[in-house]
Design an enzyme around this catalytic site. Structure first.
Site, PDB file in Angstrom:
ATOM      1  N   HIS A 133      11.991   9.539 -16.190  1.00  0.00           N
ATOM      2  CA  HIS A 133      11.948  10.802 -15.456  1.00  0.00           C
ATOM      3  C   HIS A 133      11.373  10.618 -14.054  1.00  0.00           C
ATOM      4  O   HIS A 133      11.920  11.138 -13.059  1.00  0.00           O
ATOM      5  CB  HIS A 133      11.118  11.801 -16.260  1.00  0.00           C
ATOM      6  CG  HIS A 133      11.201  13.220 -15.800  1.00  0.00           C
ATOM      7  ND1 HIS A 133      10.443  13.700 -14.761  1.00  0.00           N
ATOM      8  CD2 HIS A 133      11.922  14.275 -16.258  1.00  0.00           C
ATOM      9  CE1 HIS A 133      10.695  14.997 -14.590  1.00  0.00           C
ATOM     10  NE2 HIS A 133      11.595  15.362 -15.491  1.00  0.00           N
ATOM     11  N   SER A 183      13.493  19.946 -12.996  1.00  0.00           N
ATOM     12  CA  SER A 183      12.858  18.686 -12.574  1.00  0.00           C
ATOM     13  C   SER A 183      13.704  17.978 -11.532  1.00  0.00           C
ATOM     14  O   SER A 183      13.180  17.257 -10.675  1.00  0.00           O
ATOM     15  CB  SER A 183      12.685  17.752 -13.774  1.00  0.00           C
ATOM     16  OG  SER A 183      11.583  18.101 -14.549  1.00  0.00           O
ATOM     17  N   ASP A 227       4.539  12.264 -11.724  1.00  0.00           N
ATOM     18  CA  ASP A 227       5.543  12.190 -12.778  1.00  0.00           C
ATOM     19  C   ASP A 227       5.168  11.079 -13.746  1.00  0.00           C
ATOM     20  O   ASP A 227       3.988  10.826 -13.979  1.00  0.00           O
ATOM     21  CB  ASP A 227       6.928  11.958 -12.146  1.00  0.00           C
ATOM     22  CG  ASP A 227       8.043  12.662 -12.899  1.00  0.00           C
ATOM     23  OD1 ASP A 227       8.308  12.282 -14.052  1.00  0.00           O
ATOM     24  OD2 ASP A 227       8.649  13.593 -12.338  1.00  0.00           O
TER      25      ASP A 227
END
Length: 773
Positions: A212, A548, A133
């Site tokens: 994220h 996600s 990520d």
């Protein structure tokens, strides 16, 4: 002897031409799959071979030697074409950019303190989850190593230092961290200097400038954190699915720049060599289009991982509710769609005529206290950029002091609010279009704002149009905080990638869904909760939605199962998750679609919604070996050389009896039929199951056949004992006639269940007809 000298001369010619730049100045990054067995013994390493025979060391970015054999390099197209002709080069493909697929959820999927899977797996202790990520913000309480045992001795990874990331940022929780930027930089990505580039914070290290990666890592394996919330929303105890699992961070995505295949493949190579047990990758093509497996580095890297016993989960993409929008389709990957949980953040728009329309919001700033403001829809001008509230599209004279209606699409939802704020607007109503339907996600807007569904948006626009000329159109927005017990739940998120599988419809995708809407998890200090560079707010936790977010739920679940059953293969873990998944909501009604409110099908939710109450003891599992996957690749027409690109070893496909793709021993069953005059309406498929429950068990089959389809199973009873742990069965699917009408999705759906009085081992059954090519 002449033959022995021929290849070095040939290699030298290739090398000489590759080093000399041709007239074409265009340089791109290419990934080259090389037959490693053909390396001449004169070279001590593959790197020496590559730099001597193919290109010089300045052009090579990554050398791959674990899940993939080959390298990536910066080359001109003519250089790539020349190298492609080399007999040792199996394939060459261009590097591509990928995109990220962007609390209470552990309880929602069936985890309970001190009992069940959490207790049996010791909360995932000593299982290592590799997260691909944007990196991690290690100082968060979610990553505390308090009372954790020492780092597992089998771990071979490193804590790579870099900008604002030192060895002290790793601990017994974050046991490894690496970053991969060579492909990103070679593609013209942002440079790095002191952590700040063009007013955008980014770090050339594993430190997370985007948020994220921190969010997904803590969703999978965050520790218990008390008094957690996002600016007062979703307050409570935050925790990941596998709170004691260890984290290994692989930063492959860069803020505002995406994620490049060459870097992703390098991360797969490193993670498998480091010793991870699970890989979580919330990354995909972003356009709902998937590439063939042999030119898809995520599929290739995942195969290399799974073939070595590493479970790989990936997001299904956010291009729903359109059909055939699911991505990450390789059958060795567990592909995860998104569903809602029973928590919401309601907001309400009150119009000047007294009507109230429901929406959602995570706005936490000063409220507008019920005061009504003029309402305006700039989209009535017919200019698309204006209706979408794009940068510099709004006329301050039109919107100043008003609540502005903006259409969703083309730019981030939170960015539209910033545009309204800069133009002088006091609030925003964000309206879904028809494609999004009634599906809503909360956002931490910078101004008072409320997201509403397509129907509510149309009603608000109609009111503004009818009263705008007389300036009588007014509205206000109120915010309801956090509400629990939302019904029905789960429902399939409107954005979640849907089937059918556009690559091989014989394999049902997505595999299952998990919580992916309004998920609370840890956040970075580098940017505010909107992710906008201008958002200076600092929050420890943020609430996000996307596949996600659903992917790391399954990654954490796999870690728990791996801890409880260390001998289970990745396919066995996937099978346990799929055959115990729920196809109904918590109210025991059929799962519905957030965008329409209609009933959903396995094209929407795969095998069902993650249900960890049952996954620890599934009864039977459908296992798969490397040979099974090779047979599948043969069945879809891949040749020996193409298969070697994926599997690293040459393969020989049967000539006389070609395998059938539907016979891959998958936990879901899809029967494909062709239409036309010569259409065959009967097909027999093969499956095998292994008993992982009580030694002496007897399972009886139960079939829920689709309307217009006859399904028979032989044998109808499976008897297991101490000596008989694995049994096979055949499923014969017959369409009752040429006039049987397929559903709106072009398919009919049913189920096949094996029941022993304690376990229900359920497989979705999909029957579809396709026009012959």
């Amino acid at each position: 002897m002449a033959l022995l000298f021929f290849f070095p001369i040939f290699f030298f010619l290739i090398s000489s031409q590759a080093i000399t730049p041709p007239p074409d100045p265009t340089v791109k990054t290419y990934i080259l799959r090389v037959d490693s067995s053909s390396k001449p013994s004169v070279f001590p390493t593959h790197y020496h071979w590559y730099t001597s025979e193919f290109t010089d060391s300045t052009k090579i970015l990554h050398v791959y030697d674990t899940v993939f054999k080959g390298f990536s390099a910066s080359l001109t197209p003519p250089q790539a074409d020349l190298i492609k002709q080399h007999p040792s080069v199996l394939t060459v493909f261009e590097d591509r950019k990928r995109n990220l697929h962007t609390t209470r959820s552990p309880q929602f999927v069936g985890l309970r303190n001190q009992r069940g899977l959490w207790s049996e797996s010791d909360y995932g202790s000593d299982v290592i989850i590799g997260v691909f990520d944007t990196g991690i913000w290690p100082e968060r309480r979610s990553f505390s190593d308090l009372n954790l045992a020492p780092v597992p001795k089998r771990w071979k990874g490193v804590c790579q230092t870099g900008v604002k990331f030192t060895a002290r940022n790793c601990n017994r929780k974050i046991i490894g961290a690496r970053y991969f930027s060579k492909g990103h930089e070679a593609a013209g990505g942002i440079g790095f200097g002191g952590g700040v580039i063009n007013d955008t914070v980014e770090f050339k290290s594993a430190r997370d400038a985007d948020g994220h990666g921190t969010h997904t890592a803590s969703t999978a394996a965050g520790r218990y954190v008390y008094k957690a919330s996002m600016a007062g929303y979703a307050s409570g105890i935050a925790k990941g699915v596998a709170p004691k699992a260890r984290l290994a961070v692989y930063k492959v995505c860069w803020k505002n720049s995406g994620c490049f295949d060459s870097d992703i493949l390098a991360a797969f190579d490193a993670a498998v060599n480091d010793g991870v047990d699970v890989i979580s990758i919330s990354i995909g093509g972003g356009d709902g289009i998937s590439s063939p497996y042999y030119i898809d580095p995520i599929a290739i890297g995942a195969y290399g991982a799974v073939s070595r016993g590493v479970f790989v989960s990936s997001s299904a993409g956010n291009d729903g509710p359109n059909g055939m929008s699911v991505t990450n389709l390789a059958p060795w990957i567990t592909t995860v769609g998104a569903g809602t949980i029973d928590r919401n953040f309601p907001a309400e728009v009150m119009l000047g005529d007294g009507r109230k329309l429901a929406g959602v919001s995570l706005y936490s700033g000063p409220a507008i206290s019920g005061k009504k403001y003029p309402l305006v829809y700039p989209g009535k001008s017919g200019v698309l950029s204006t209706s979408l509230c794009m940068d510099n599209a709004l006329d301050p004279e039109l919107v100043r002091g008003k609540i502005v209606i903006c259409d969703r699409g083309s730019s981030p939802r939170v960015a539209k609010g910033l545009v309204v704020k800069k133009a002088g607007g006091v609030g925003m109503i964000l309206s879904n279009g028809v494609s999004n339907g009634e599906g809503l996600v909360g956002d931490a807007h910078l101004i008072p704002a409320c997201s509403v569904g397509s129907d509510e948006g149309d009603a608000i626009k109609a009111y503004a149009a009818a009263n705008g000329s007389s300036n009588r159109a007014t509205a206000t927005i109120t915010f309801g905080g956090t509400v629990l017990g939302i019904k029905p739940a789960p429902v399939v998120a409107s954005f979640s990638g849907r089937g059918p599988n556009g690559m091989n419809p014989e394999i049902l995708k997505p595999d299952l869904i998990a919580p992916g809407v309004n998920i609370l998890a840890a956040w970075t200090d580098a940017v505010g909760p909107t992710g906008l560079d201008s958002d200076g707010r600092k929050v420890e936790f943020n609430i996000l939605s996307g596949t996600s977010m659903s992917c790391p739920h399954v990654s954490g679940a796999a870690a728990l199962l791996k801890s409880a059953h260390p001998d289970w293969s990745p396919a066995a873990i996937k099978s346990a998750l799929m055959t115990t998944a729920s196809t109904v909501n918590k109210q025991l009604g059929p799962m519905t679609d957030e965008s329409t409110g209609n009933a959903t099908t396995p094209y929407d939710f795969g095998a069902g919604h993650l249900n960890l109450d049952l996954a620890m003891d599934p009864g039977l599992v459908y296992d798969l070996t490397n040979e099974d996957y090779v047979s599948f690749l043969c069945s879809i027409g891949y040749g020996a050389k193409t298969i070697q690109v994926i599997t690293r070893t040459p393969a020989s496909c049967p000539v006389r009896r070609k395998p059938v793709p539907e016979n891959l021993n998958y936990p879901s069953i899809a029967a494909m039929f062709s239409t036309g005059k010569k259409a065959v309406l009967r097909k027999t498929l093969f499956r095998r199951v292994r008993n992982v429950g009580d030694v002496n068990s007897v399972y009886n089959v139960k079939v829920e056949a689709p309307k217009g389809v006859t399904v028979s199973v032989k044998p109808a009873k499976l008897v297991f004992s101490d000596k008989v742990r694995e049994l096979s069965y055949y499923v014969t699917v017959k369409i009752d006639g040429p006039d049987v009408v397929m559903g709106d999705s072009g398919a009919l759906f049913g189920s096949l269940l094996w029941v022993d009085g304690k376990h229900v081992v359920r497989s979705p059954l999909v029957v579809t007809q396709l026009d012959p090519l």
